[in-house]
Write a protein that holds these residues in place. Structure first.
Motif, PDB file in Angstrom:
ATOM      1  N   GLY A   1       0.834  -1.197   0.000  1.00  0.00           N
ATOM      2  CA  GLY A   1       0.000   0.000   0.000  1.00  0.00           C
ATOM      3  C   GLY A   1       0.858   1.231   0.000  1.00  0.00           C
ATOM      4  O   GLY A   1       2.074   1.174   0.215  1.00  0.00           O
ATOM      5  N   MET A   2       0.224   2.366  -0.216  1.00  0.00           N
ATOM      6  CA  MET A   2       0.958   3.636  -0.245  1.00  0.00           C
ATOM      7  C   MET A   2       1.327   4.029   1.182  1.00  0.00           C
ATOM      8  O   MET A   2       0.431   4.255   2.028  1.00  0.00           O
ATOM      9  CB  MET A   2       0.112   4.715  -0.908  1.00  0.00           C
ATOM     10  N   ALA A   3       2.625   4.087   1.465  1.00  0.00           N
ATOM     11  CA  ALA A   3       3.145   4.491   2.775  1.00  0.00           C
ATOM     12  C   ALA A   3       2.569   3.639   3.898  1.00  0.00           C
ATOM     13  O   ALA A   3       2.289   4.133   4.982  1.00  0.00           O
ATOM     14  CB  ALA A   3       2.863   5.981   3.019  1.00  0.00           C
ATOM     15  N   SER A   4       2.366   2.363   3.653  1.00  0.00           N
ATOM     16  CA  SER A   4       1.820   1.478   4.686  1.00  0.00           C
ATOM     17  C   SER A   4       2.963   0.856   5.490  1.00  0.00           C
ATOM     18  O   SER A   4       4.082   0.708   5.006  1.00  0.00           O
ATOM     19  CB  SER A   4       0.958   0.383   4.051  1.00  0.00           C
ATOM     20  N   VAL A   5       2.653   0.487   6.739  1.00  0.00           N
ATOM     21  CA  VAL A   5       3.627  -0.126   7.645  1.00  0.00           C
ATOM     22  C   VAL A   5       3.087  -1.477   8.059  1.00  0.00           C
ATOM     23  O   VAL A   5       1.949  -1.590   8.542  1.00  0.00           O
ATOM     24  CB  VAL A   5       3.881   0.768   8.867  1.00  0.00           C
ATOM     25  N   VAL A   6       3.862  -2.519   7.839  1.00  0.00           N
ATOM     26  CA  VAL A   6       3.421  -3.882   8.110  1.00  0.00           C
ATOM     27  C   VAL A   6       4.360  -4.511   9.131  1.00  0.00           C
ATOM     28  O   VAL A   6       5.585  -4.476   8.977  1.00  0.00           O
ATOM     29  CB  VAL A   6       3.407  -4.717   6.810  1.00  0.00           C
ATOM     30  N   GLY A   7       3.782  -5.094  10.172  1.00  0.00           N
ATOM     31  CA  GLY A   7       4.576  -5.771  11.188  1.00  0.00           C
ATOM     32  C   GLY A   7       4.781  -7.236  10.859  1.00  0.00           C
ATOM     33  O   GLY A   7       3.874  -7.893  10.342  1.00  0.00           O
ATOM     34  N   LEU A   8       5.962  -7.771  11.180  1.00  0.00           N
ATOM     35  CA  LEU A   8       6.293  -9.168  10.910  1.00  0.00           C
ATOM     36  C   LEU A   8       6.630  -9.878  12.215  1.00  0.00           C
ATOM     37  O   LEU A   8       7.124  -9.263  13.169  1.00  0.00           O
ATOM     38  CB  LEU A   8       7.476  -9.267   9.940  1.00  0.00           C
ATOM     39  N   ALA A   9       6.355 -11.145  12.234  1.00  0.00           N
ATOM     40  CA  ALA A   9       6.679 -11.963  13.414  1.00  0.00           C
ATOM     41  C   ALA A   9       8.165 -12.274  13.432  1.00  0.00           C
ATOM     42  O   ALA A   9       8.850 -12.145  12.420  1.00  0.00           O
ATOM     43  CB  ALA A   9       5.852 -13.253  13.383  1.00  0.00           C
ATOM     44  N   PRO A  10       8.667 -12.673  14.602  1.00  0.00           N
ATOM     45  CA  PRO A  10      10.095 -13.024  14.667  1.00  0.00           C
ATOM     46  C   PRO A  10      10.438 -14.146  13.702  1.00  0.00           C
ATOM     47  O   PRO A  10       9.695 -15.117  13.551  1.00  0.00           O
ATOM     48  CB  PRO A  10      10.281 -13.468  16.128  1.00  0.00           C
ATOM     49  N   GLY A  11      11.542 -14.003  13.039  1.00  0.00           N
ATOM     50  CA  GLY A  11      11.990 -14.976  12.070  1.00  0.00           C
ATOM     51  C   GLY A  11      11.494 -14.735  10.659  1.00  0.00           C
ATOM     52  O   GLY A  11      11.994 -15.353   9.716  1.00  0.00           O
ATOM     53  N   GLU A  12      10.482 -13.858  10.493  1.00  0.00           N
ATOM     54  CA  GLU A  12       9.989 -13.565   9.156  1.00  0.00           C
ATOM     55  C   GLU A  12      10.802 -12.427   8.539  1.00  0.00           C
ATOM     56  O   GLU A  12      11.164 -11.465   9.217  1.00  0.00           O
ATOM     57  CB  GLU A  12       8.510 -13.170   9.192  1.00  0.00           C
ATOM     58  N   LYS A  13      11.088 -12.554   7.299  1.00  0.00           N
ATOM     59  CA  LYS A  13      11.868 -11.563   6.580  1.00  0.00           C
ATOM     60  C   LYS A  13      11.074 -11.064   5.378  1.00  0.00           C
ATOM     61  O   LYS A  13      10.297 -11.805   4.775  1.00  0.00           O
ATOM     62  CB  LYS A  13      13.194 -12.164   6.090  1.00  0.00           C
ATOM     63  N   ALA A  14      11.289  -9.813   5.054  1.00  0.00           N
ATOM     64  CA  ALA A  14      10.640  -9.207   3.886  1.00  0.00           C
ATOM     65  C   ALA A  14      11.678  -9.085   2.778  1.00  0.00           C
ATOM     66  O   ALA A  14      12.656  -8.359   2.908  1.00  0.00           O
ATOM     67  CB  ALA A  14      10.070  -7.834   4.234  1.00  0.00           C
ATOM     68  N   ASN A  15      11.464  -9.801   1.685  1.00  0.00           N
ATOM     69  CA  ASN A  15      12.352  -9.737   0.528  1.00  0.00           C
ATOM     70  C   ASN A  15      11.734  -8.803  -0.510  1.00  0.00           C
ATOM     71  O   ASN A  15      10.665  -9.082  -1.054  1.00  0.00           O
ATOM     72  CB  ASN A  15      12.560 -11.131  -0.069  1.00  0.00           C
ATOM     73  N   MET A  16      12.399  -7.704  -0.757  1.00  0.00           N
ATOM     74  CA  MET A  16      11.909  -6.708  -1.708  1.00  0.00           C
ATOM     75  C   MET A  16      12.365  -7.099  -3.114  1.00  0.00           C
ATOM     76  O   MET A  16      13.534  -7.405  -3.344  1.00  0.00           O
ATOM     77  CB  MET A  16      12.425  -5.316  -1.346  1.00  0.00           C
ATOM     78  N   VAL A  17      11.410  -7.099  -4.065  1.00  0.00           N
ATOM     79  CA  VAL A  17      11.685  -7.436  -5.460  1.00  0.00           C
ATOM     80  C   VAL A  17      11.506  -6.183  -6.301  1.00  0.00           C
ATOM     81  O   VAL A  17      10.478  -5.501  -6.199  1.00  0.00           O
ATOM     82  CB  VAL A  17      10.740  -8.558  -5.959  1.00  0.00           C
ATOM     83  N   ASN A  18      12.489  -5.881  -7.120  1.00  0.00           N
ATOM     84  CA  ASN A  18      12.422  -4.720  -7.994  1.00  0.00           C
ATOM     85  C   ASN A  18      12.004  -5.182  -9.397  1.00  0.00           C
ATOM     86  O   ASN A  18      12.798  -5.799 -10.118  1.00  0.00           O
ATOM     87  CB  ASN A  18      13.782  -4.018  -8.050  1.00  0.00           C
ATOM     88  N   PRO A  19      10.765  -4.918  -9.807  1.00  0.00           N
ATOM     89  CA  PRO A  19      10.331  -5.388 -11.135  1.00  0.00           C
ATOM     90  C   PRO A  19      10.878  -4.567 -12.291  1.00  0.00           C
ATOM     91  O   PRO A  19      10.646  -4.903 -13.448  1.00  0.00           O
ATOM     92  CB  PRO A  19       8.800  -5.248 -11.054  1.00  0.00           C
TER      93      PRO A  19
END
Length: 353
Positions: free
Chosen positions: A154-172
């Motif tokens: 989302g636009m300027a959204s903030v998402v929380g992750l649980a311990p051990g979860e990682k966010a992998n950003m993909v550049n299309p």
């Protein structure tokens, strides 16, 4: 009040079809009834467009047969205006039929690229906390995601992750650098299918004068063919029908119109020049026309049509009036240095007896 009874009604091609939408037969094809020789006799015209909101069920295909030739007058009642591209064809092919799929795919591809660019523009921050819950600063902003169990960009959204979860950003890699070359390649194919140069299709003349002029000349070779077909198939028959009514009612005197076919042809001769091609370099192109006229290769009437879409006969009186007024007041344009003197009009000599 209209002095003539002639009326022209233009019908969409979809309103011509078989009764009740039935399949074609040996004598009826595409709403056209044929005789034993395969010539059209009558047309079945629907009362309304089959795709309208009122056309439901069998009502979409209700209509009546209309004869091609009137029984009393012997003249055409229906002008089937189409280009016959194959022997025996009873219906025409839409102009965009060869390229309609390419146009649809371009629309889909463009929408997909726009959506990909919009998604790429989103900036989402992923926060990882030891307890797996958002920090106090962002508390409540991801309540909807927590309740639904879904995580979305989302636009300027903030998402929380649980311990051990990682966010992998993909550049299309948007915007796609190959988007414009691919679209231009498809448009060139569309231009070839329509008989139009792609420069004219895009209305972009970024090449040299010679290339742009060649594109216009190539397009106008096609336009003149379509214009000639349109004049002979649509304009000329309507003009002849109007002329026949005008002579029959006595509004126009035309001796021999009904008794002599050659006289009728002479009375109904007409030219349908249409709009001019336009000009890229008016100075050089007008000079070329002047040279062609001086060399007796072209008439002034033809040059007037191609340059300005005007009739020489209609403009001659006005041009002569302007010239006479300027000459009477002594304000004619001064000839350029080195130009030949204008010819002097001499009165005709008396014949010698």
């Amino acid at each position: 009040m209209q002095p003539y009874a002639l009326r022209i009604q233009v019908l969409e091609a979809d309103r011509i079809g078989n009764p009740l939408g039935k399949m074609d037969t040996a004598t009826i094809a595409g709403g056209v009834r044929l005789d034993a020789a395969g010539a059209p006799v009558s047309y079945f015209i629907y009362d309304q467009h089959p795709g309208s909101a009122q056309a439901v069920g069998a009502r979409a295909f209700r209509g009546e047969w209309v004869d091609r030739i009137g029984n009393r007058s012997g003249r055409r009642r229906v002008l089937h205006h189409f280009r016959k591209q194959r022997p025996g064809a009873v219906r025409g092919v839409p102009y965009l039929a060869p390229v309609i799929d390419c146009i649809k795919q371009i629309s889909r591809y463009t929408e997909a690229e726009i959506m990909a660019a919009v998604v790429t523009s989103y900036m989402t921050v992923f926060i990882e906390t030891p307890e797996g819950t958002p920090s106090g600063v962002f508390q409540g902003e991801t309540k909807q995601e927590e309740e639904s169990g879904e995580i979305g960009l989302g636009m300027a959204s903030v998402v929380g992750l649980a311990p051990g979860e990682k966010a992998n950003m993909v550049n299309p890699g948007r915007p796609n650098p190959n988007f414009e070359p691919f679209i231009l390649a498809v448009i060139k194919q569309i231009g070839m299918g329509l008989g139009l140069p792609y420069e004219l299709l895009l209305k972009q003349f970024n090449a040299s004068y010679s290339s742009s002029k060649a594109a216009l000349l190539d397009a106008w070779a096609y336009f003149r063919g379509v214009r000639n077909w349109l004049a002979l198939s649509f304009c000329q028959p309507i003009y002849e029908t109007w002329m026949t009514e005008a002579v029959a009612t006595g509004r126009i005197e035309a001796p021999g119109y009904f008794s002599d076919p050659l006289m009728r042809w002479a009375y109904t001769r007409a030219a349908w020049p249409g709009d001019s091609m336009g000009s890229i370099d008016p100075k050089d192109e007008v000079a070329a026309y002047v040279a062609a006229i001086d060399a007796r290769l072209m008439t002034r009437e033809r040059a007037m049509w191609e340059l300005f879409s005007d009739s020489f006969d209609d403009k001659y009186s006005q041009m002569k009036s302007e010239h006479d007024r300027l000459q009477a007041d002594g304000i004619l344009p001064v000839p350029k240095a080195g130009a030949p003197a204008p010819p002097q009009n001499k009165p005709p000599e008396e014949p010698q007896t």
